[in-house]
Design a protein around this motif. Structure first.
Motif, PDB file in Angstrom:
ATOM      1  N   GLU A 107       0.807  -1.231   0.000  1.00  0.00           N
ATOM      2  CA  GLU A 107       0.000   0.000   0.000  1.00  0.00           C
ATOM      3  C   GLU A 107       0.841   1.283   0.000  1.00  0.00           C
ATOM      4  O   GLU A 107       0.303   2.379   0.069  1.00  0.00           O
ATOM      5  CB  GLU A 107      -0.936   0.017   1.215  1.00  0.00           C
ATOM      6  CG  GLU A 107      -2.023  -1.024   1.165  1.00  0.00           C
ATOM      7  CD  GLU A 107      -3.060  -0.755   0.078  1.00  0.00           C
ATOM      8  OE1 GLU A 107      -3.237   0.412  -0.346  1.00  0.00           O
ATOM      9  OE2 GLU A 107      -3.710  -1.725  -0.359  1.00  0.00           O
ATOM     10  N   GLY A 108       2.157   1.154  -0.030  1.00  0.00           N
ATOM     11  CA  GLY A 108       3.011   2.334  -0.062  1.00  0.00           C
ATOM     12  C   GLY A 108       3.161   3.038   1.273  1.00  0.00           C
ATOM     13  O   GLY A 108       3.500   4.221   1.325  1.00  0.00           O
ATOM     14  N   ILE A 109       2.922   2.315   2.354  1.00  0.00           N
ATOM     15  CA  ILE A 109       3.112   2.872   3.693  1.00  0.00           C
ATOM     16  C   ILE A 109       4.494   2.443   4.181  1.00  0.00           C
ATOM     17  O   ILE A 109       4.772   1.245   4.270  1.00  0.00           O
ATOM     18  CB  ILE A 109       2.018   2.392   4.672  1.00  0.00           C
ATOM     19  CG1 ILE A 109       0.660   2.916   4.209  1.00  0.00           C
ATOM     20  CG2 ILE A 109       2.331   2.834   6.099  1.00  0.00           C
ATOM     21  CD1 ILE A 109      -0.509   2.355   4.995  1.00  0.00           C
ATOM     22  N   ILE A 110       5.324   3.420   4.489  1.00  0.00           N
ATOM     23  CA  ILE A 110       6.675   3.110   4.944  1.00  0.00           C
ATOM     24  C   ILE A 110       6.681   2.997   6.467  1.00  0.00           C
ATOM     25  O   ILE A 110       6.471   3.984   7.178  1.00  0.00           O
ATOM     26  CB  ILE A 110       7.681   4.181   4.480  1.00  0.00           C
ATOM     27  CG1 ILE A 110       7.706   4.228   2.952  1.00  0.00           C
ATOM     28  CG2 ILE A 110       9.075   3.889   5.038  1.00  0.00           C
ATOM     29  CD1 ILE A 110       8.483   5.386   2.370  1.00  0.00           C
ATOM     30  N   VAL A 111       6.890   1.774   6.952  1.00  0.00           N
ATOM     31  CA  VAL A 111       6.986   1.518   8.395  1.00  0.00           C
ATOM     32  C   VAL A 111       8.451   1.665   8.780  1.00  0.00           C
ATOM     33  O   VAL A 111       9.328   1.060   8.159  1.00  0.00           O
ATOM     34  CB  VAL A 111       6.470   0.100   8.746  1.00  0.00           C
ATOM     35  CG1 VAL A 111       6.702  -0.216  10.222  1.00  0.00           C
ATOM     36  CG2 VAL A 111       5.001  -0.036   8.387  1.00  0.00           C
ATOM     37  N   THR A 112       8.715   2.480   9.803  1.00  0.00           N
ATOM     38  CA  THR A 112      10.093   2.682  10.249  1.00  0.00           C
ATOM     39  C   THR A 112      10.379   2.033  11.595  1.00  0.00           C
ATOM     40  O   THR A 112      11.538   1.884  11.972  1.00  0.00           O
ATOM     41  CB  THR A 112      10.437   4.185  10.319  1.00  0.00           C
ATOM     42  OG1 THR A 112       9.529   4.835  11.223  1.00  0.00           O
ATOM     43  CG2 THR A 112      10.329   4.835   8.933  1.00  0.00           C
ATOM     44  N   ASP A 113       9.332   1.631  12.311  1.00  0.00           N
ATOM     45  CA  ASP A 113       9.523   0.936  13.587  1.00  0.00           C
ATOM     46  C   ASP A 113       8.257   0.144  13.896  1.00  0.00           C
ATOM     47  O   ASP A 113       7.143   0.583  13.580  1.00  0.00           O
ATOM     48  CB  ASP A 113       9.814   1.928  14.719  1.00  0.00           C
ATOM     49  CG  ASP A 113      10.230   1.232  16.004  1.00  0.00           C
ATOM     50  OD1 ASP A 113      11.183   0.425  15.959  1.00  0.00           O
ATOM     51  OD2 ASP A 113       9.607   1.472  17.057  1.00  0.00           O
ATOM     52  N   TYR A 114       8.437  -1.026  14.505  1.00  0.00           N
ATOM     53  CA  TYR A 114       7.304  -1.878  14.875  1.00  0.00           C
ATOM     54  C   TYR A 114       7.684  -2.622  16.142  1.00  0.00           C
ATOM     55  O   TYR A 114       8.721  -3.273  16.199  1.00  0.00           O
ATOM     56  CB  TYR A 114       7.013  -2.882  13.747  1.00  0.00           C
ATOM     57  CG  TYR A 114       5.755  -3.707  13.946  1.00  0.00           C
ATOM     58  CD1 TYR A 114       4.635  -3.480  13.178  1.00  0.00           C
ATOM     59  CD2 TYR A 114       5.695  -4.721  14.896  1.00  0.00           C
ATOM     60  CE1 TYR A 114       3.477  -4.241  13.326  1.00  0.00           C
ATOM     61  CE2 TYR A 114       4.548  -5.488  15.069  1.00  0.00           C
ATOM     62  CZ  TYR A 114       3.446  -5.237  14.278  1.00  0.00           C
ATOM     63  OH  TYR A 114       2.305  -5.987  14.447  1.00  0.00           O
ATOM     64  N   GLN A 115       6.853  -2.496  17.147  1.00  0.00           N
ATOM     65  CA  GLN A 115       7.023  -3.230  18.397  1.00  0.00           C
ATOM     66  C   GLN A 115       5.657  -3.752  18.819  1.00  0.00           C
ATOM     67  O   GLN A 115       4.638  -3.147  18.496  1.00  0.00           O
ATOM     68  CB  GLN A 115       7.584  -2.324  19.498  1.00  0.00           C
ATOM     69  CG  GLN A 115       8.933  -1.734  19.172  1.00  0.00           C
ATOM     70  CD  GLN A 115       9.401  -0.791  20.256  1.00  0.00           C
ATOM     71  OE1 GLN A 115       9.189  -1.029  21.438  1.00  0.00           O
ATOM     72  NE2 GLN A 115      10.024   0.304  19.856  1.00  0.00           N
ATOM     73  N   ASP A 116       5.651  -4.847  19.547  1.00  0.00           N
ATOM     74  CA  ASP A 116       4.377  -5.407  19.992  1.00  0.00           C
ATOM     75  C   ASP A 116       4.539  -5.954  21.402  1.00  0.00           C
ATOM     76  O   ASP A 116       5.571  -6.541  21.740  1.00  0.00           O
ATOM     77  CB  ASP A 116       3.930  -6.529  19.051  1.00  0.00           C
ATOM     78  CG  ASP A 116       2.533  -7.052  19.364  1.00  0.00           C
ATOM     79  OD1 ASP A 116       1.789  -6.402  20.120  1.00  0.00           O
ATOM     80  OD2 ASP A 116       2.192  -8.123  18.848  1.00  0.00           O
ATOM     81  N   LEU A 117       3.522  -5.755  22.208  1.00  0.00           N
ATOM     82  CA  LEU A 117       3.452  -6.337  23.540  1.00  0.00           C
ATOM     83  C   LEU A 117       2.207  -7.216  23.557  1.00  0.00           C
ATOM     84  O   LEU A 117       1.090  -6.736  23.764  1.00  0.00           O
ATOM     85  CB  LEU A 117       3.384  -5.258  24.619  1.00  0.00           C
ATOM     86  CG  LEU A 117       3.296  -5.739  26.060  1.00  0.00           C
ATOM     87  CD1 LEU A 117       4.507  -6.582  26.426  1.00  0.00           C
ATOM     88  CD2 LEU A 117       3.165  -4.564  27.006  1.00  0.00           C
ATOM     89  N   ALA A 118       2.397  -8.502  23.277  1.00  0.00           N
ATOM     90  CA  ALA A 118       1.277  -9.433  23.181  1.00  0.00           C
ATOM     91  C   ALA A 118       0.917  -9.983  24.558  1.00  0.00           C
ATOM     92  O   ALA A 118       1.786 -10.173  25.408  1.00  0.00           O
ATOM     93  CB  ALA A 118       1.640 -10.582  22.247  1.00  0.00           C
ATOM     94  N   GLU A 119      -0.367 -10.229  24.740  1.00  0.00           N
ATOM     95  CA  GLU A 119      -0.845 -10.796  26.006  1.00  0.00           C
ATOM     96  C   GLU A 119      -1.926 -11.825  25.697  1.00  0.00           C
ATOM     97  O   GLU A 119      -2.815 -11.577  24.882  1.00  0.00           O
ATOM     98  CB  GLU A 119      -1.420  -9.692  26.881  1.00  0.00           C
ATOM     99  CG  GLU A 119      -1.891 -10.155  28.237  1.00  0.00           C
ATOM    100  CD  GLU A 119      -2.353  -8.974  29.086  1.00  0.00           C
ATOM    101  OE1 GLU A 119      -3.454  -9.080  29.655  1.00  0.00           O
ATOM    102  OE2 GLU A 119      -1.642  -7.962  29.157  1.00  0.00           O
TER     103      GLU A 119
END
Length: 153
Positions: free
Chosen positions: A80-92
């Motif tokens: 979709e042309g979205i530039i992600v520069t950081d990704y973090q997740d806190l799953a529970e």
């Protein structure tokens, strides 16, 4: 339809010399690995007499859901042309144990915090989490609900 096959090896390493003579006679430790990859040290959760310094199956389940969601999300953003520069997740995950000792996860909540380069695409970036959830191989294999509360920066 394509078929993909995956293999892993599990080895119980917790025999203290008496095998499973009784419930307290053995350690819950094991190793898991896939060919050509590092070995993962595992055990049961400390609530079930496990080693707290090793990963338990419940944590590995959450890792699988979280990482599968992220990989699909990054793919969809790239398309979709979205530039992600950081990704973090806190799953529970919430697991319910029955009186007979069996149990199941009732819900998993992913909390991805995503930074994108173009803030004007924030709404689309949020919507893509729903599609990632629909596409995730692991989420599609679960009986429990897999939800997400995404935050886009």
């Amino acid at each position: 339809m394509k078929t993909h096959t995956f293999q892993s090896q599990l080895k119980w390493t917790g025999n203290r010399g008496q095998g499973t003579k009784n419930y307290k006679a053995y350690d819950r430790s094991y190793t898991v690995q896939a060919e050509g990859k590092p070995t993962i040290q595992g055990s049961s959760d400390p609530a079930f007499m496990g080693d707290p310094t090793k990963y338990n199956p419940e944590e590995l389940f959450l890792f699988s859901l979280s990482s599968c969601h992220m990989l699909w999300y990054l793919h969809l953003c790239a398309v979709e042309g979205i530039i992600v520069t950081d990704y973090q997740d806190l799953a529970e995950g919430m697991m319910m144990e029955d009186t007979d000792g069996s149990g199941a996860f009732k819900e998993v909540l992913l909390r991805p915090k995503v930074t994108i380069a173009d803030p004007s695409k924030k709404e689309l970036a949020l919507q893509l989490h729903h599609k990632a959830n629909q596409m995730c191989f692991i989420a599609n294999s679960c009986k429990c609900a897999v939800k997400h509360e995404a935050l886009i920066h």
